[in-house]
Design an enzyme around this catalytic site. Structure first.
Site, mmCIF file in Angstrom:
data_model
loop_
_atom_site.group_PDB
_atom_site.id
_atom_site.type_symbol
_atom_site.label_atom_id
_atom_site.label_comp_id
_atom_site.label_asym_id
_atom_site.label_seq_id
_atom_site.Cartn_x
_atom_site.Cartn_y
_atom_site.Cartn_z
ATOM 1 C CB ILE A 154 3.637 -4.531 -2.054
ATOM 2 C CG1 ILE A 154 4.104 -3.309 -2.819
ATOM 3 C CG2 ILE A 154 2.343 -4.214 -1.304
ATOM 4 C CD1 ILE A 154 3.120 -2.825 -3.857
ATOM 5 N N PRO A 155 4.474 -6.065 1.123
ATOM 6 C CG PRO A 155 4.942 -5.369 3.291
ATOM 7 C CD PRO A 155 4.773 -4.857 1.897
ATOM 8 C CB CYS A 156 0.398 -9.156 0.084
ATOM 9 S SG CYS A 156 1.500 -9.769 -1.159
ATOM 10 C CG HIS A 157 4.843 -11.635 3.315
ATOM 11 N ND1 HIS A 157 5.328 -10.892 2.243
ATOM 12 C CD2 HIS A 157 5.583 -11.295 4.388
ATOM 13 C CE1 HIS A 157 6.339 -10.161 2.680
ATOM 14 N NE2 HIS A 157 6.520 -10.377 3.961
ATOM 15 N NE ARG A 158 6.401 -7.439 6.492
ATOM 16 C CZ ARG A 158 7.136 -6.394 6.108
ATOM 17 N NH1 ARG A 158 6.651 -5.183 6.211
ATOM 18 N NH2 ARG A 158 8.336 -6.580 5.609
#
Length: 187
Positions: A154-158
């Site tokens: 779940i790409p929370c870094h984006r």
DNA sequence: ACTGGCTGTTGAC
DNA sequence: GTCAACAGCCAGT
């Protein structure tokens, strides 16, 4: 540009997380990733944990915080195979990865909306709140990111601040957030 | 440049 | 049950 990693989200059922419910069988272990050693775990419902944590002593507590009823089996070779599937270049016909996550309905909506953000692209907390149907709830989106225990998938870094600042990253600090973003934009 | 209201959720009293 | 704290944002000073 690397293809988007296909991912399918599944909500955990109540019996999975109840301490006295039927125990969920979880296989967990440590493996090397492009961003350092990570702890990864999978149950029969899908991948249920991924963090950049390499403290073996904390393995059980890290997973049981999310999955109190879980029976945890350690297997580093299994973990290494999972990590290989995640960080290799996906091909078009591969089956989507299954994720099993545990959160409130709002958080689930936020995560699903975030999965539609293409690889290499960035989005602000405020925009993501709007996508999830709650404009103005940008701060609550931040809380949802902090509650995400399946880092990278779940790409929370984006998700960054609308001002252009990176913001925080509980998966290993702003430095790791920057590293993952850079990696995604060149793969 | 600073203040405060708004947001969803949690944890302390 | 109430209250402050948090990976943010916007309008008013």
């Amino acid at each position: 540009m690397r293809n988007q990693l296909p991912v399918r989200l599944k909500k955990a059922s109540v019996s999975d997380i109840r301490p006295n419910g039927k125990g969920l069988l979880v296989t967990a272990g440590f493996a090397k990733s492009p961003f350092g050693t990570c702890l990864i775990a999978e149950s029969s419902d899908g991948i249920c944990h991924l963090s950049f944590n390499n403290e073996r002593k904390k393995m059980v507590s890290a997973i049981q915080k999310d999955w109190p009823g879980a029976c945890i089996k350690q297997d580093d070779r299994y973990a290494a195979n999972l990590v290989k599937r995640i960080f290799k270049k996906p091909n078009a016909k591969q089956a989507p990865l299954r994720l099993s996550v545990n959160g409130t309905p709002f958080q689930f909506k936020v995560w699903q909306s975030l999965l539609k953000v293409p690889q290499g692209k960035l989005i602000s907390y405020g925009k993501l709140a709007r996508l999830a149907g709650k404009p103005g709830a940008a701060r609550a989106v931040g809380t949802a990111m902090a509650q995400n225990h399946v880092a990278f998938l779940i790409p929370c870094h984006r998700v960054i601040k609308s001002s252009g600042d990176l913001g925080h990253y509980s998966g290993g600090g702003p430095g790791r957030k920057k590293a993952i973003i850079a990696w995604e934009q060149t793969n």
